[in-house]
Write a protein that holds these residues in place. Structure first.
Motif, PDB file in Angstrom:
ATOM      1  N   GLY A  58       0.774  -1.292  -0.014  1.00 40.13           N
ATOM      2  CA  GLY A  58       0.165   0.144   0.035  1.00 40.13           C
ATOM      3  C   GLY A  58       0.945   1.182   0.120  1.00 40.13           C
ATOM      4  N   GLN A  59       1.914   1.217   0.711  1.00 37.23           N
ATOM      5  CA  GLN A  59       2.695   2.257   0.945  1.00 37.23           C
ATOM      6  C   GLN A  59       3.654   2.671  -0.493  1.00 37.23           C
ATOM      7  OE1 GLN A  59       2.823   4.741   3.398  1.00 37.23           O
ATOM      8  NE2 GLN A  59       1.075   3.297   3.909  1.00 37.23           N
ATOM      9  N   VAL A  60       4.065   1.524  -0.917  1.00 31.65           N
ATOM     10  CA  VAL A  60       4.530   1.515  -2.337  1.00 31.65           C
ATOM     11  C   VAL A  60       3.616   2.112  -3.248  1.00 31.65           C
ATOM     12  CG1 VAL A  60       5.889   0.084  -4.071  1.00 31.65           C
ATOM     13  CG2 VAL A  60       6.406  -0.079  -1.675  1.00 31.65           C
ATOM     14  N   ALA A  61       2.533   1.522  -3.547  1.00 30.86           N
ATOM     15  CA  ALA A  61       1.451   1.920  -4.290  1.00 30.86           C
ATOM     16  C   ALA A  61       1.459   3.563  -4.360  1.00 30.86           C
ATOM     17  CB  ALA A  61       0.270   1.491  -4.237  1.00 30.86           C
ATOM     18  N   ILE A  62       1.208   3.925  -3.066  1.00 25.50           N
ATOM     19  CA  ILE A  62       1.024   5.567  -2.865  1.00 25.50           C
ATOM     20  C   ILE A  62       2.217   6.305  -3.121  1.00 25.50           C
ATOM     21  CG2 ILE A  62       0.730   7.391  -0.957  1.00 25.50           C
ATOM     22  CD1 ILE A  62      -1.102   5.202   0.519  1.00 25.50           C
ATOM     23  N   ALA A  63       3.465   5.762  -3.062  1.00 25.54           N
ATOM     24  CA  ALA A  63       4.575   6.673  -3.407  1.00 25.54           C
ATOM     25  C   ALA A  63       4.957   6.317  -4.747  1.00 25.54           C
ATOM     26  CB  ALA A  63       6.093   5.843  -2.756  1.00 25.54           C
ATOM     27  N   ILE A  64       4.333   5.484  -5.630  1.00 27.20           N
ATOM     28  CA  ILE A  64       4.459   5.461  -6.980  1.00 27.20           C
ATOM     29  C   ILE A  64       3.679   6.579  -7.471  1.00 27.20           C
ATOM     30  CG2 ILE A  64       3.746   4.072  -8.969  1.00 27.20           C
ATOM     31  CD1 ILE A  64       5.035   1.591  -7.473  1.00 27.20           C
ATOM     32  N   GLU A  65       2.309   6.457  -7.016  1.00 25.32           N
ATOM     33  CA  GLU A  65       1.099   7.356  -7.450  1.00 25.32           C
ATOM     34  C   GLU A  65       1.697   8.983  -7.165  1.00 25.32           C
ATOM     35  OE1 GLU A  65      -2.178   8.503  -9.408  1.00 25.32           O
ATOM     36  OE2 GLU A  65      -1.289   6.379  -9.217  1.00 25.32           O
ATOM     37  N   ASN A  66       2.255   9.130  -5.967  1.00 25.64           N
ATOM     38  CA  ASN A  66       2.710  10.354  -5.798  1.00 25.64           C
ATOM     39  C   ASN A  66       3.907  10.786  -6.590  1.00 25.64           C
ATOM     40  OD1 ASN A  66       0.934  10.858  -3.610  1.00 25.64           O
ATOM     41  ND2 ASN A  66       2.292  10.479  -2.095  1.00 25.64           N
ATOM     42  N   THR A  67       4.828  10.118  -7.040  1.00 23.00           N
ATOM     43  CA  THR A  67       5.869  10.371  -7.862  1.00 23.00           C
ATOM     44  C   THR A  67       5.319  10.771  -9.283  1.00 23.00           C
ATOM     45  OG1 THR A  67       7.249   8.847  -6.692  1.00 23.00           O
ATOM     46  CG2 THR A  67       8.058   9.410  -9.035  1.00 23.00           C
ATOM     47  N   LEU A  81       2.179  12.132  -9.841  1.00 24.53           N
ATOM     48  CA  LEU A  81       1.620  13.300  -9.731  1.00 24.53           C
ATOM     49  C   LEU A  81       2.769  14.464  -9.685  1.00 24.53           C
ATOM     50  CD1 LEU A  81      -1.156  12.560  -7.142  1.00 24.53           C
ATOM     51  CD2 LEU A  81      -1.369  12.915  -9.635  1.00 24.53           C
ATOM     52  N   LEU A  82       3.801  14.150  -8.936  1.00 24.81           N
ATOM     53  CA  LEU A  82       4.885  15.173  -8.996  1.00 24.81           C
ATOM     54  C   LEU A  82       5.542  15.511 -10.303  1.00 24.81           C
ATOM     55  CD1 LEU A  82       6.667  17.083  -7.227  1.00 24.81           C
ATOM     56  CD2 LEU A  82       8.110  15.002  -7.030  1.00 24.81           C
ATOM     57  N   HIS A  83       5.456  14.427 -11.237  1.00 28.91           N
ATOM     58  CA  HIS A  83       6.014  14.597 -12.198  1.00 28.91           C
ATOM     59  C   HIS A  83       5.014  15.461 -13.205  1.00 28.91           C
ATOM     60  CE1 HIS A  83       9.961  12.293 -12.414  1.00 28.91           C
ATOM     61  NE2 HIS A  83       9.145  11.402 -11.768  1.00 28.91           N
ATOM     62  N   GLU A  84       3.959  15.114 -13.207  1.00 32.48           N
ATOM     63  CA  GLU A  84       2.801  15.837 -13.903  1.00 32.48           C
ATOM     64  C   GLU A  84       2.973  17.519 -13.647  1.00 32.48           C
ATOM     65  OE1 GLU A  84      -1.128  14.228 -13.623  1.00 32.48           O
ATOM     66  OE2 GLU A  84      -0.540  12.392 -13.980  1.00 32.48           O
ATOM     67  N   VAL A  85       2.944  17.669 -12.254  1.00 32.45           N
ATOM     68  CA  VAL A  85       3.298  19.069 -11.798  1.00 32.45           C
ATOM     69  C   VAL A  85       4.350  19.717 -12.355  1.00 32.45           C
ATOM     70  CG1 VAL A  85       3.443  20.798  -9.807  1.00 32.45           C
ATOM     71  CG2 VAL A  85       1.732  18.750  -9.711  1.00 32.45           C
ATOM     72  N   VAL A  86       5.454  19.001 -12.272  1.00 29.43           N
ATOM     73  CA  VAL A  86       6.724  19.629 -12.754  1.00 29.43           C
ATOM     74  C   VAL A  86       6.438  20.040 -14.175  1.00 29.43           C
ATOM     75  CG1 VAL A  86       9.286  19.084 -13.389  1.00 29.43           C
ATOM     76  CG2 VAL A  86       8.180  18.550 -11.048  1.00 29.43           C
ATOM     77  N   LYS A  87       6.082  18.917 -14.985  1.00 28.49           N
ATOM     78  CA  LYS A  87       5.886  19.246 -16.458  1.00 28.49           C
ATOM     79  C   LYS A  87       4.805  20.510 -16.654  1.00 28.49           C
ATOM     80  CE  LYS A  87       4.606  16.824 -20.585  1.00 28.49           C
ATOM     81  NZ  LYS A  87       4.141  15.452 -21.152  1.00 28.49           N
ATOM     82  N   GLU A  88       3.873  20.480 -16.083  1.00 21.23           N
ATOM     83  CA  GLU A  88       3.012  21.449 -16.308  1.00 21.23           C
ATOM     84  C   GLU A  88       3.521  23.056 -15.831  1.00 21.23           C
ATOM     85  OE1 GLU A  88      -0.846  20.909 -13.938  1.00 21.23           O
ATOM     86  OE2 GLU A  88      -1.122  19.003 -15.208  1.00 21.23           O
TER      87      GLU A  88
END
Length: 141
Positions: free
Chosen positions: A49-58, A60-67
């Motif tokens: 569960g923690q790994v899945a959240i970390a992957i999803e957060n990563t 999302l962060l990449h999307e924000v940086v790209k935007e």
């Protein structure tokens, strides 16, 4: 691995090695396997569960940086002078025409603002600066 019911990865448990420590210490050479216990499964579920959240957060962060990079590219390509401000009133970015007007190079941090130091800038509006005759866009996100 599935945060928010969306699969982002798979983990497979094959064998539980019971005598790992003894093999590492050289006391045994034959591997002894066992079934995974309910406790093993619970621990793995927590970790997964923690790994899945970390992957999803990563992601999302990449999307924000790209935007943000896209926004800065748009600001830089504008023909008019533009300044992007953060909510706290500090400058986030300005474009080439603004830097040229005030003799700033790309790496230089400021002073970008034509306002006097300490003057609060609204975090919800865009203003026209009469000093540099440019529209100063404030970040409202």
């Amino acid at each position: 691995l599935s945060p928010k019911n969306k699969t982002v990865g798979v983990i497979q448990m094959i064998n539980k090695l019971l005598n790992y420590q003894a093999i590492q210490e050289g006391r045994e050479t034959v591997h002894v396997y066992s079934h995974f216990s309910t406790e093993d499964e619970e621990i793995l579920e927590t970790l997964v569960g923690q790994v899945a959240i970390a992957i999803e957060n990563t992601k999302l962060l990449h999307e924000v940086v790209k935007e943000k990079e896209t926004l800065k590219e748009m600001v830089d390509s504008a023909a008019n002078m533009l300044i992007l401000f953060k909510k706290d009133g500090t400058v986030d970015a300005c474009n080439g025409p603004y830097r040229e007007m005030f003799g700033l190079d790309e790496a230089e941090e400021g002073p970008y603002s034509a306002w006097s130091p300490g003057t609060p800038i609204s975090a919800t509006a865009a203003s026209f600066c009469f000093t540099c005759r440019s529209l100063c866009v404030v970040d409202v996100s």
